[in-house]
Write a protein that holds these residues in place. Structure first.
Motif, mmCIF file in Angstrom:
data_model
loop_
_atom_site.group_PDB
_atom_site.id
_atom_site.type_symbol
_atom_site.label_atom_id
_atom_site.label_comp_id
_atom_site.label_asym_id
_atom_site.label_seq_id
_atom_site.Cartn_x
_atom_site.Cartn_y
_atom_site.Cartn_z
ATOM 1 N N ASP A 32 0.843 -1.204 -0.072
ATOM 2 C CA ASP A 32 0.020 -0.051 0.050
ATOM 3 C C ASP A 32 0.939 1.346 0.047
ATOM 4 O O ASP A 32 0.618 2.378 -0.585
ATOM 5 C CB ASP A 32 -0.973 0.004 1.211
ATOM 6 N N TYR A 46 -1.269 -11.556 -5.714
ATOM 7 C CA TYR A 46 -2.022 -10.737 -4.866
ATOM 8 C C TYR A 46 -3.360 -10.081 -5.456
ATOM 9 O O TYR A 46 -3.004 -9.742 -6.584
ATOM 10 C CB TYR A 46 -0.999 -9.439 -4.426
ATOM 11 N N LEU A 47 -4.413 -9.967 -4.827
ATOM 12 C CA LEU A 47 -5.631 -9.348 -5.326
ATOM 13 C C LEU A 47 -6.210 -8.644 -4.475
ATOM 14 O O LEU A 47 -6.217 -9.069 -2.781
ATOM 15 C CB LEU A 47 -6.608 -10.533 -5.717
ATOM 16 N N GLU A 48 -6.594 -7.298 -4.428
ATOM 17 C CA GLU A 48 -7.221 -6.456 -3.211
ATOM 18 C C GLU A 48 -8.262 -7.026 -2.483
ATOM 19 O O GLU A 48 -8.485 -6.758 -1.504
ATOM 20 C CB GLU A 48 -7.511 -5.146 -3.756
ATOM 21 N N ASN A 49 -9.278 -7.950 -3.270
ATOM 22 C CA ASN A 49 -10.206 -8.499 -2.422
ATOM 23 C C ASN A 49 -10.048 -9.629 -2.070
ATOM 24 O O ASN A 49 -10.978 -10.602 -1.492
ATOM 25 C CB ASN A 49 -11.274 -8.569 -3.631
ATOM 26 N N LEU A 50 -8.730 -10.281 -1.581
ATOM 27 C CA LEU A 50 -8.545 -11.507 -1.159
ATOM 28 C C LEU A 50 -7.346 -11.397 0.064
ATOM 29 O O LEU A 50 -6.720 -10.535 -0.286
ATOM 30 C CB LEU A 50 -7.759 -12.710 -2.052
ATOM 31 N N THR A 51 -7.280 -12.438 0.804
ATOM 32 C CA THR A 51 -6.150 -12.392 1.842
ATOM 33 C C THR A 51 -4.692 -12.650 1.070
ATOM 34 O O THR A 51 -5.022 -13.755 0.336
ATOM 35 C CB THR A 51 -6.554 -13.322 2.962
ATOM 36 N N CYS A 73 3.069 -7.482 0.141
ATOM 37 C CA CYS A 73 1.913 -7.498 0.041
ATOM 38 C C CYS A 73 1.130 -7.780 1.371
ATOM 39 O O CYS A 73 -0.075 -7.641 1.696
ATOM 40 C CB CYS A 73 1.361 -8.850 -0.906
#
Length: 162
Positions: A32, A46-51, A73
């Motif tokens: 971030d 990495y995906l913003e909507n997943l852990t 991440c």
């Protein structure tokens, strides 16, 4: 009248990233912080909507005082932390991750950003051997398996069972 629940304001944390002071909300990740300042940090898993799953290791950064490189991440920013995103250790690690990936994956199917990272980090896609999952290899393997199955079937027809 409906109740509106407000989230408590988060404390801001100052982190130094590549010599720049970055102020992020408490709980923010190093990724971030990097993205907030436009630092291109590669990510594959990495995906913003997943852990974050921390498996690809292409987003690693160097944190002063840490023995190992850390995944940006999932590592939380801490006050006073000093982070290097383009040190020799980071570049070497990212290059190796991309080379390992190329040895087991058909990189012709990778998106343009992955191609840019391969160029940027000087990854040698053939360093650990050719990919065994290229379309050509997959077709050859399928044909080979079909041929072997046909031969076994033909042999079983010729050989009488006891």
């Amino acid at each position: 009248m409906s109740a509106v629940f407000l989230e408590a304001p988060r404390r801001l944390v100052d982190v130094t990233v590549d010599g720049m002071t970055v102020r992020v909300p408490e709980g923010a990740t190093l990724l971030d912080a990097c993205r907030q300042h436009g630092i291109d940090t590669p990510t594959l898993c990495y995906l913003e909507n997943l852990t974050p799953v921390n498996v690809c290791r292409v987003c690693v950064v160097e944190v002063e005082g840490s023995r190992t490189l850390v995944p940006a991440c999932s590592r939380r920013a801490e006050p006073g932390m000093t982070v290097h995103t383009d040190s020799e250790r980071v570049r070497t690690s990212r290059r190796m991750v991309l080379e390992f990936l190329a040895s087991s994956t058909d990189m012709t199917l990778a998106g343009p950003e992955v191609r840019r990272w391969i160029e940027r980090y000087g990854a040698d896609e053939g360093r650990y051997g050719p990919s065994t999952t290229t379309a050509t290899s997959a077709t050859t393997l399928a044909a080979s398996c079909a041929t072997s199955a046909s031969r076994r079937a033909a042999r079983s027809l010729r050989t009488p069972s006891p």
